[in-house]
Design an enzyme around this catalytic site. Structure first.
Site, short mmCIF file in Angstrom:
data_model
loop_
_atom_site.label_atom_id
_atom_site.label_comp_id
_atom_site.label_asym_id
_atom_site.label_seq_id
_atom_site.Cartn_x
_atom_site.Cartn_y
_atom_site.Cartn_z
N GLY A 710 0.87 -1.26 0.01
CA GLY A 710 -0.17 0.13 -0.01
C GLY A 710 0.96 1.30 0.46
O GLY A 710 0.27 2.39 0.39
N GLU A 746 5.08 -5.99 1.18
CA GLU A 746 4.58 -6.46 -0.32
C GLU A 746 4.22 -5.36 -1.07
O GLU A 746 3.15 -5.11 -1.28
CB GLU A 746 3.22 -7.24 -0.08
CG GLU A 746 3.43 -8.43 0.83
CD GLU A 746 2.16 -9.11 1.30
OE1 GLU A 746 1.26 -8.28 1.02
OE2 GLU A 746 2.06 -10.12 1.73
N PRO A 747 5.30 -4.65 -1.57
CA PRO A 747 4.87 -3.48 -2.75
C PRO A 747 4.41 -4.19 -3.96
O PRO A 747 4.71 -5.20 -4.57
CB PRO A 747 6.38 -2.74 -2.87
CG PRO A 747 7.40 -3.95 -2.40
CD PRO A 747 6.61 -4.67 -1.27
N GLY A 748 3.49 -3.43 -4.32
CA GLY A 748 2.81 -3.71 -5.67
C GLY A 748 2.88 -2.47 -6.47
O GLY A 748 3.80 -2.13 -7.28
N ARG A 749 1.73 -1.70 -6.54
CA ARG A 749 1.72 -0.43 -7.17
C ARG A 749 2.90 0.31 -7.10
O ARG A 749 3.10 1.16 -8.17
CB ARG A 749 0.48 0.10 -6.91
CG ARG A 749 -0.01 1.32 -7.68
CD ARG A 749 -1.40 1.74 -7.65
NE ARG A 749 -1.68 3.01 -8.68
CZ ARG A 749 -1.77 4.03 -8.42
NH1 ARG A 749 -1.61 4.74 -7.23
NH2 ARG A 749 -2.03 5.24 -9.15
N ARG A 785 -9.65 2.24 -13.09
CA ARG A 785 -9.35 2.95 -11.81
C ARG A 785 -10.26 4.17 -11.69
O ARG A 785 -10.80 4.40 -10.66
CB ARG A 785 -7.84 3.07 -11.68
CG ARG A 785 -6.98 1.79 -11.48
CD ARG A 785 -5.59 2.21 -10.94
NE ARG A 785 -5.51 2.84 -9.67
CZ ARG A 785 -5.42 4.09 -9.31
NH1 ARG A 785 -5.38 4.83 -9.98
NH2 ARG A 785 -5.25 4.52 -8.04
N TYR A 789 -12.43 3.61 -8.48
CA TYR A 789 -11.83 4.35 -7.31
C TYR A 789 -11.87 5.75 -7.12
O TYR A 789 -11.54 6.52 -6.33
CB TYR A 789 -10.32 3.90 -7.24
CG TYR A 789 -9.83 2.60 -7.05
CD1 TYR A 789 -10.98 1.73 -6.22
CD2 TYR A 789 -9.09 1.90 -7.42
CE1 TYR A 789 -10.58 0.39 -6.22
CE2 TYR A 789 -8.54 0.61 -7.30
CZ TYR A 789 -9.57 -0.17 -6.75
OH TYR A 789 -9.03 -1.52 -6.43
N CYS A 816 -20.33 2.05 -23.19
CA CYS A 816 -21.79 2.67 -23.10
C CYS A 816 -22.24 2.89 -21.51
O CYS A 816 -22.77 1.87 -21.18
CB CYS A 816 -22.65 1.63 -23.62
SG CYS A 816 -24.40 2.54 -23.96
N TYR A 845 -2.51 -2.01 -12.01
CA TYR A 845 -4.12 -2.17 -12.00
C TYR A 845 -4.52 -1.76 -13.30
O TYR A 845 -5.72 -0.93 -13.10
CB TYR A 845 -4.65 -1.55 -10.56
CG TYR A 845 -4.10 -2.00 -9.37
CD1 TYR A 845 -4.47 -3.45 -9.07
CD2 TYR A 845 -3.32 -1.39 -8.47
CE1 TYR A 845 -3.89 -4.06 -7.98
CE2 TYR A 845 -2.65 -2.14 -7.45
CZ TYR A 845 -2.96 -3.27 -7.16
OH TYR A 845 -2.53 -4.03 -5.83
#
Length: 883
Positions: A710, A746-749, A785, A789, A816, A845
């Site tokens: 996060g 646990e880095p991701g983004r 996203r 979000y 649409c 993502y």
């Protein structure tokens, strides 16, 4: 030496404005400018950012005899700032540190904290920040007359008021004070410096002015000094038509009258404390709201003479985390005293009522969320139970309010009809129209507030231009930042030609830059040595080349599905299973069995697997995912802790969990927690580690704390990445206190977002009244996203990168759905069909969350090799995956 001018200017600086050397340099500069203009600065400062909350944690920790680490944190925060300011923090603050230590020890021994004690502890933050500030002024050649606010502001004494109100939410007399004016005017100092938030009681004790009360302190001082003006310096350059952090198209309000500013503050605008308006309004003192980050911007001026510009909506304010209490009974009709009995129950539980709506058989109220101290657990349930003696009462939590604010709202209701259509098919629990005709408020589900705010603002303000009342938008104010490179390497500017070639061959496409990925992995490893093992969260981006880069950098992989494990196994057939962590959630039995055979360790985040499939875990080592009780992150959908989130085991279930583990024959070797995504607060992961370490004592074999991911990424122009050095410093302290525990992350983004962009060609343009639309060939089917979000992604016209902005446009896709918007109100050059738009920060993502909605293929993926490798091979290698 200054003259004895009584032209005082009161300048108030909040916590974020006194937390760094850069901000203090701005404060010194502003003081000099006022002195040069012949005015005397009276500077009011808050505690260093985050310190008041840390002092609250200190009190809570003291009751558990666990206050020493929090004391160390407070000491380090101030000593680090002192080092940055080049002043002797130990000598200046030692007395305060000793007092804090004694107070915390006293609380730990007595196990009691009353309101006077709490006020004394929480007030120390301002005393410490201003003590450092006075020393820094002296170092910069300005003499500061340090004043103790408790000797100037006297809390009003009302023996009928509860103790908590008298000490923690005091009000003060603020009539002109000739003695104070004479005393300060006779000082040889260049300026006066004092504290916000605190005042003194008749008996000489500390009283607080309520959470966020430094604005009110400054207003009191301005009134007492009959100041020429009051300046509130904060982190935004004024009041806007909406919160600019949520709505970048929000316009600066150049001027407001006192009543309008009061209403915006009361209904949720965080820039001003609601109680700071009245003292300056009574004294007729102009109030200026300005930004320490952008001191050259003029900001908002609040005066009694501000033109109202007729009846219209000036702004939209929101408040979250509301609780409604609804009371139904036929007995209230024509019954004398029903409301008195009902509200007496609220008073008994010390609950403040805010909004009220009535009918013949129902009264619905909202509980005031303005204070930092929310109702104690169980209080609302107890209130509802008591109310049932004379009505049918029920509570509705997780609500939010949206308020339209401006003069004479009732006279423009007919004009608001189209805008109010955004509430169609929404649960509107309560609607109120203020008796002062300054606001119209709707209470709705909290989960809908961001979307409705965005749509309302677009209807009411996005087509409006600048005038004497409405200034530039937040984005226009930051236009220079919009044109400058984003934080970190603006690789896509340097590789513009390669990207245009890729668009010709493959658009729409996600394009990833190999060099940026390698640099991100290297930086994370080098900057976070306190982390023993780093696992890349595969759900952010599962492209095989991305995985190869991170594997070469020594990262492991965190997988949440068998498909992700299989992806890792297909790319690295010989990978040691210990480099794979499997963290399923509400998965079927067969997925756990698969994970136990193909990953090094499996994480359990509830007890169902142990209760029903215990045979799977015999002689197995596992992690437990715990719920710390509160999530963090940029949107409610990415907060993964707390009772509203589906993840994790609550600590009060651990006794039962231990029994099940013993029956299954499983061994817990690590504990895991993850709070959410997009977190920018550096000490978050250390707080998680401390939480896990406390519970690790239950499990003798547990030697790992996995603090999750996060890590926040800079999204908007001018934004900043999370400070990894600060994160590491906090974690290093934890490691020194817990040398027997490994720390995993646990880095991701954080690793992939800025390394990727989405390229899409312009298909059509359209204008509807004042709104310009630019359509591109892909939308929410590729990048969801923004719709899911409210995620912000910078958008530029890559084909015309050097052309000046010429329009504000809604950038939309072909799906649409009304929500198929990649960017609202984006400044673009004159844009034509066939131009290539680039959507930045799209490396995470994006493709992994894409779909074939409307049976449209999502964008593919392209990897750009590092430039030097591309040159040696005679070109730019691009590898396109299947669509």
């Amino acid at each position: 030496m200054p003259d004895e001018s009584t032209d005082w200017v009161v300048l108030k600086f909040g916590g974020t404005s006194v937390s760094t050397r850069r901000e203090w340099d701005t404060i010194v500069r502003l003081a000099r400018e006022h002195l040069d203009d012949g005015a005397r600065p009276f500077v009011v400062c808050s505690a260093v950012s985050g310190v008041t909350r840390t002092l609250k944690r200190l009190l809570e920790a003291a009751l558990q005899d666990e206050h020493e680490p929090v004391l160390d944190e407070i000491r380090r925060t101030h000593l680090d700032l002192a080092d940055a300011l080049d002043v002797d923090g130990e000598a200046l603050l030692d007395e305060y540190f000793e007092e804090l230590e004694q107070l915390a020890l006293g609380a730990s021994l007595t196990k009691q904290i009353n309101s006077p004690f709490r006020a004394r502890v929480l007030g120390l933050g301002e005393l410490m920040s201003t003590t450092l500030g006075a020393a820094y002024f002296e170092q910069q050649g300005l003499t500061a007359d340090w004043q103790d606010a408790r000797q100037i502001l006297r809390a009003e004494h009302d023996p009928r008021a509860p103790e908590r109100q008298r000490y923690l939410a005091a009000t003060c007399h603020h009539e002109p004070d000739p003695a104070l004016q004479q005393n300060l005017a006779g000082s040889d100092a260049d300026l006066a410096l004092t504290q916000g938030f605190i005042a003194g009681t008749e008996s000489g004790e500390t009283a607080l002015l309520g959470w966020g009360g430094s604005d009110t302190s400054a207003a009191y001082f301005a009134a007492k000094l009959e100041a020429e003006r009051l300046e509130i310096w904060t982190d935004v350059p004024g009041l806007f038509t909406a919160n600019p952090r949520e709505i970048p198209s929000a316009r600066l309000l150049r001027q407001l009258d006192y009543e309008e500013a009061q209403e915006l503050a009361t209904t949720g605008a965080k820039v001003l404390h609601p109680r700071c308006i009245d003292p300056v309004q009574q004294a007729g003192i102009p109030l200026h709201v300005r930004s320490t980050q952008e001191p050259d911007l003029s900001g908002t001026v609040v005066t009694g003479g501000a033109a109202t510009a007729g009846a219209q909506v000036k702004g939209i304010a929101t408040r979250r985390d509301l609780t409604l209490v609804s009371m139904d009974t036929l007995g209230m009709w024509q019954e004398v005293g029903f409301l008195a009995d009902a509200f007496a129950a609220f008073k008994e539980y010390d609950l403040s009522v805010d909004l009220v709506a009535t009918s013949e058989t129902n009264v619905t109220v909202s509980l005031d969320p303005a204070t930092d101290d929310r109702p104690r657990p169980g209080v609302v349930d107890a209130l509802v139970n008591d109310l049932k003696d004379f009505c049918d009462a029920r509570a509705q939590a997780a609500c939010a309010s949206i308020s339209l604010v401006g003069h004479n709202i009732r006279s423009v209701l007919h004009e608001l009809g189209p805008a109010l259509e955004v509430f169609d098919e929404q649960n509107v629990y309560l609607t109120t129209q203020a008796s002062n005709d300054l606001n119209l408020t709707f209470v709705i589900d909290e989960a809908q507030v961001t979307r409705l705010l965005r749509e309302l603002h677009a209807q009411l303000f996005d087509a409006r231009g600048e005038d004497t009342l409405f200034g530039p938008t937040w984005r226009e104010l930051h236009d220079e930042a919009e044109r400058s490179p984003p934080v970190g390497p603006a690789w896509w500017k340097n590789r513009r030609e390669d990207l245009l070639d890729a668009a010709d061959e493959s658009a729409p496409a996600f394009v990833y830059d190999e060099r940026t990925l390698r640099e991100a992995a290297h930086s994370a490893r080098e900057t976070l040595p306190a982390v023993d093992r780093m696992l890349y969260a595969l759900k952010a981006n599962a492209h095989p080349d991305v995985l190869r880069i991170f594997e070469e950098a020594g990262l492991g992989f965190e997988c949440v599905s068998p498909g992700e494990i299989e992806r890792v196994r297909s790319v690295f057939p010989d990978l040691d299973p210990d480099r794979i962590l499997f963290t399923p959630n509400f998965a079927p039995r067969e997925e756990y069995a698969f994970g136990l055979e193909n990953a090094g360790v499996v994480t359990l985040d509830n007890m169902h697997p142990l209760e029903h499939w215990s045979d799977l875990f015999e002689d197995r080592e596992v992690f437990l995912r715990l719920d710390p009780g509160r999530g963090r992150g940029h949107h409610e959908h990415v907060r993964t802790a707390g009772p509203e989130a589906k993840f994790g085991i609550a600590p009060d279930e651990l006794d039962r969990c231990q029994e099940l583990l013993q029956d299954a024959g499983a061994t817990v070797v690590g504990l895991h927690a993850h709070l959410g995504s997009g977190i920018k607060r550096p000490r978050t992961w250390t707080e998680t580690a401390v939480f896990l370490a406390e519970h690790a004592e239950r499990f003798p074999a547990a030697h790992i704390v996995n603090v999750g991911g996060g890590l926040g990424v800079a999204e908007r122009p001018g934004g900043v990445h999370l400070d990894l050095d600060d994160v590491n410093e906090h974690l290093a302290r934890f490691r020194r206190a817990h040398p027997d525990l490994e720390v995993w992350m646990e880095p991701g983004r954080f690793l992939v977002a800025s390394a990727g962009v989405l390229l899409a060609r312009v298909t059509q343009k359209k204008r509807k009244e004042a709104v310009q639309y630019v359509g591109v060939e892909t939308g929410m089917n590729s990048l969801i996203r923004p719709a899911l979000y409210g995620g912000y992604h910078r958008i530029v016209n890559l084909s015309r990168l050097d052309d000046p902005p010429a329009q504000l446009a809604e950038v939309v896709g072909p799906i649409c759905e009304s929500g198929d918007v990649l960017g609202h109100s984006r400044r673009l050059p004159a844009t034509e069909e066939g131009d290539v738009l680039l959507v930045a920060n799209a490396g995470a993502y994006g493709r992994v969350m894409s779909s074939r909605y409307n049976l449209r293929d999502p964008a593919g993926e392209v990897m750009l090799r590092a430039e030097e490798e591309a040159e040696s091979s005679g070109g730019c290698d691009r590898r396109l995956t299947d669509r």
